[in-house]
Design an enzyme around this catalytic site. Structure first.
Site, short mmCIF file in Angstrom:
data_model
loop_
_atom_site.label_atom_id
_atom_site.label_comp_id
_atom_site.label_asym_id
_atom_site.label_seq_id
_atom_site.Cartn_x
_atom_site.Cartn_y
_atom_site.Cartn_z
NE ARG A 80 -0.91 -0.75 4.81
CZ ARG A 80 -1.67 -1.30 5.75
NH1 ARG A 80 -2.98 -1.39 5.60
NH2 ARG A 80 -1.11 -1.78 6.85
CD GLU A 106 -1.53 2.49 5.90
OE1 GLU A 106 -0.45 2.08 6.36
OE2 GLU A 106 -2.62 1.99 6.22
CE LYS A 136 -8.90 -0.41 4.24
NZ LYS A 136 -9.15 -1.41 5.28
CB ALA A 184 -12.55 0.78 17.18
CB THR A 191 -2.20 -2.43 21.52
OG1 THR A 191 -0.97 -2.70 20.86
CG2 THR A 191 -2.52 -3.56 22.49
N GLY A 195 -2.16 -5.21 15.64
CA GLY A 195 -1.94 -3.78 15.84
C GLY A 195 -0.62 -3.24 15.28
N GLY A 196 0.37 -4.08 15.08
CA GLY A 196 1.65 -3.62 14.52
C GLY A 196 1.51 -3.62 13.01
CG ASP A 197 -1.24 -1.27 11.51
OD1 ASP A 197 -0.55 -0.47 12.16
OD2 ASP A 197 -2.48 -1.17 11.40
CB SER A 249 -2.77 -9.36 10.74
OG SER A 249 -3.66 -8.39 10.26
CB VAL A 250 0.25 -5.31 7.83
CG1 VAL A 250 1.47 -5.52 8.70
CG2 VAL A 250 0.40 -6.03 6.51
P1 NAD Z 1 -8.29 1.87 19.19
O1 NAD Z 1 -7.49 3.08 19.38
O2 NAD Z 1 -9.77 1.98 19.13
O3 NAD Z 1 -7.94 0.79 20.32
C1 NAD Z 1 -6.62 0.49 20.68
C2 NAD Z 1 -6.60 0.08 22.13
O4 NAD Z 1 -5.28 -0.36 22.46
C3 NAD Z 1 -6.96 1.21 23.11
O5 NAD Z 1 -8.08 0.84 23.91
C4 NAD Z 1 -5.69 1.38 23.95
O6 NAD Z 1 -5.94 1.73 25.30
C5 NAD Z 1 -5.06 -0.01 23.83
N1 NAD Z 1 -3.65 -0.07 24.13
C6 NAD Z 1 -2.67 0.78 23.73
N2 NAD Z 1 -1.48 0.37 24.24
C7 NAD Z 1 -1.72 -0.77 24.94
C8 NAD Z 1 -0.91 -1.66 25.70
N3 NAD Z 1 0.40 -1.46 25.84
N4 NAD Z 1 -1.50 -2.74 26.30
C9 NAD Z 1 -2.83 -2.94 26.19
N5 NAD Z 1 -3.66 -2.12 25.49
C10 NAD Z 1 -3.11 -1.05 24.87
O7 NAD Z 1 -7.75 1.19 17.83
P2 NAD Z 1 -8.45 0.06 16.95
O8 NAD Z 1 -9.25 0.65 15.85
O9 NAD Z 1 -9.03 -1.00 17.82
O10 NAD Z 1 -7.13 -0.54 16.23
C11 NAD Z 1 -6.18 -1.24 17.00
C12 NAD Z 1 -4.93 -1.45 16.17
O11 NAD Z 1 -5.19 -2.31 15.07
C13 NAD Z 1 -4.37 -0.16 15.58
O12 NAD Z 1 -2.99 -0.13 15.80
C14 NAD Z 1 -4.70 -0.25 14.11
O13 NAD Z 1 -3.77 0.43 13.31
C15 NAD Z 1 -4.63 -1.75 13.89
N6 NAD Z 1 -5.43 -2.27 12.79
C16 NAD Z 1 -4.88 -3.25 12.04
C17 NAD Z 1 -5.61 -3.81 11.00
C18 NAD Z 1 -5.03 -4.93 10.21
O14 NAD Z 1 -5.58 -5.30 9.18
N7 NAD Z 1 -3.97 -5.54 10.66
C19 NAD Z 1 -6.88 -3.32 10.70
C20 NAD Z 1 -7.43 -2.33 11.50
C21 NAD Z 1 -6.69 -1.80 12.55
#
Ligand code: NAD
Length: 356
Positions: free
Chosen positions: A53, A64, A77, A147, A209, A233-235, A300-301
């Site tokens: 991307r 992105e 997207k 979320a 996260t 979450g690592g992406d 997953s990213v």
């Molecule tokens: P969000 O901000 O709604 O939720 C993230 C949560 O992580 C928060 O509640 C926060 O308090 C918590 N958090 C942060 N640091 C933490 C830690 N050290 N220990 C425990 N909890 C911790 O975000 P979201 O929409 O739920 O997205 C979460 C992650 O997923 C983001 O980094 C996003 O970029 C990634 N994501 C990845 C994909 C994918 O396809 N791989 C798709 C969507 C989102």
């Protein structure tokens, strides 16, 4: 100018309509349908145009574009990732997307994709776990209760049959929110006080996260033999969740290596470190889990083909429902080469006195 009914109108799904569509289909049914669509497209991986991307980074986050196409359809997207957004009442991730006809280049669907991204990400995690997690895995640790978390949990219930989720977030209000949302969804919910507490007895560990740093949500001493990890979450470059030693003990499965090597957990490893593409496991070309003691990791990213699958699935499902509106998005002159004439026709008619 043509009346609206004769124009090349583009179907549009708003957030409100997407919510109605999800409720109409049923969340679990939709997650299952999306998972099947993603599996089907992963099985025909070679038929897609693929590219990492296109990311625009800033200190606060990333914006992105995620394009892909097959012989008949093109999709992209727009998505952002801004971990600090929630502090000011904005979401970390928002998205919208478009599907177009390759033959004419005309868009055939424009849709919100914030909800759809949560569903497709959850469906993809569940597809990965279906192939990689230990058989009869019943408990998942869900670390990061933002979320995405409820969708991740419900997809894992619907597709992999988990019966218990153990929630942990550094912010207890996020855990309380997720626990409340998951009550009555047919899954046992346990609130945990630490990541160590959350992973007790879990066969699947999902980290989701948001923090723009090399975080260590999971360290090597926390991971026992035989578990499956979904690292969601690592992406992004400089944004990871697992200690490098966890990676070195795991068999790693990825979506599209050229993108994951830049954005995923494996950015911490040598560029030659072996990984398996998930599509090969789904297509029966590579082994998934082969031993009970093996640690499997889905790094997953999020890849464009998952969004393409979701766009096509939603387009088929929304057809014939009232959950869409038609947008006047494309110019449609009577004579395709007379764009100027179309503009002239839209000018207010001059009064007869002005015509000389
Ligand atoms: P969000 O901000 O709604 O939720 C993230 C949560 O992580 C928060 O509640 C926060 O308090 C918590 N958090 C942060 N640091 C933490 C830690 N050290 N220990 C425990 N909890 C911790 O975000 P979201 O929409 O739920 O997205 C979460 C992650 O997923 C983001 O980094 C996003 O970029 C990634 N994501 C990845 C994909 C994918 O396809 N791989 C798709 C969507 C989102």
């Amino acid at each position: 100018m043509l009346p609206p009914s004769q124009k090349a109108l583009v179907p549009f799904i708003s957030v409100d309509h997407m919510m109605q569509l999800i409720n109409h289909i049923g969340l679990e049914q939709m997650l299952t349908g999306l998972a099947s669509a993603i599996e089907d497209d992963f099985k025909r991986w070679q038929s897609f145009d693929k590219t990492p991307r296109i990311a625009s980074h800033s200190a606060e986050g990333v914006i992105e574009l995620m394009p892909t196409a097959d012989e008949t359809a093109y999709g992209f997207k727009y998505v952002n990732g801004h971990p600090k957004n929630t502090r000011s009442g904005l979401q970390t991730v928002t998205a919208f997307g478009l599907l177009a006809d390759v033959k004419t280049g005309y868009p055939v669907l424009l849709t919100e994709m914030t909800l759809l991204t949560a569903l497709r990400t959850a469906a993809t995690s569940a597809v990965a776990a279906k192939y990689l997690a230990p058989k009869a895995a019943g408990t998942m640790a869900m670390i990061g209760n933002g979320a995405q978390s409820e969708f991740q949990t419900i997809a894992m219930k619907a597709i992999c049959g988990i019966t218990c989720v153990r929630l942990y977030d550094i912010d207890p209000t996020a855990t309380a929110k997720a626990a409340q949302n998951l009550a009555g969804q047919g899954i046992k919910v346990i609130r945990c006080s630490s990541p160590e507490h959350a992973i007790e007895g879990a066969q699947i560990i999902t980290t989701c996260t948001a923090d723009k740093q090399y975080a260590t949500i999971l360290t090597d001493n926390m991971i026992g033999a035989g578990v499956h990890i979904n690292a969601i979450g690592g992406d992004c470059p400089g944004k990871t969740e697992l200690h490098r030693d966890v990676l070195l003990r795991s068999d790693i499965f990825v979506e599209y290596p050229p993108q994951t090597r830049i954005e995923g957990e494996i950015q911490q490893l040598e560029p030659t470190h072996p990984v398996t593409e998930l599509w090969r496991v789904i297509a029966g070309q590579s082994a998934g889990r082969t031993e009970t003691k093996q640690i499997t990791l889905f790094d997953s990213v999020g890849f464009a083909i998952e969004d393409f699958s979701a766009l096509r699935y939603v387009r088929a499902q929304v057809h014939g429902t009232p959950f869409l509106q038609m947008l006047d998005l494309l110019a449609d002159p009577n004579d395709p080469r007379d764009l100027f004439g179309m503009l002239k026709r839209s000018q207010p008619c001059p009064s007869p006195l002005e015509i000389v």
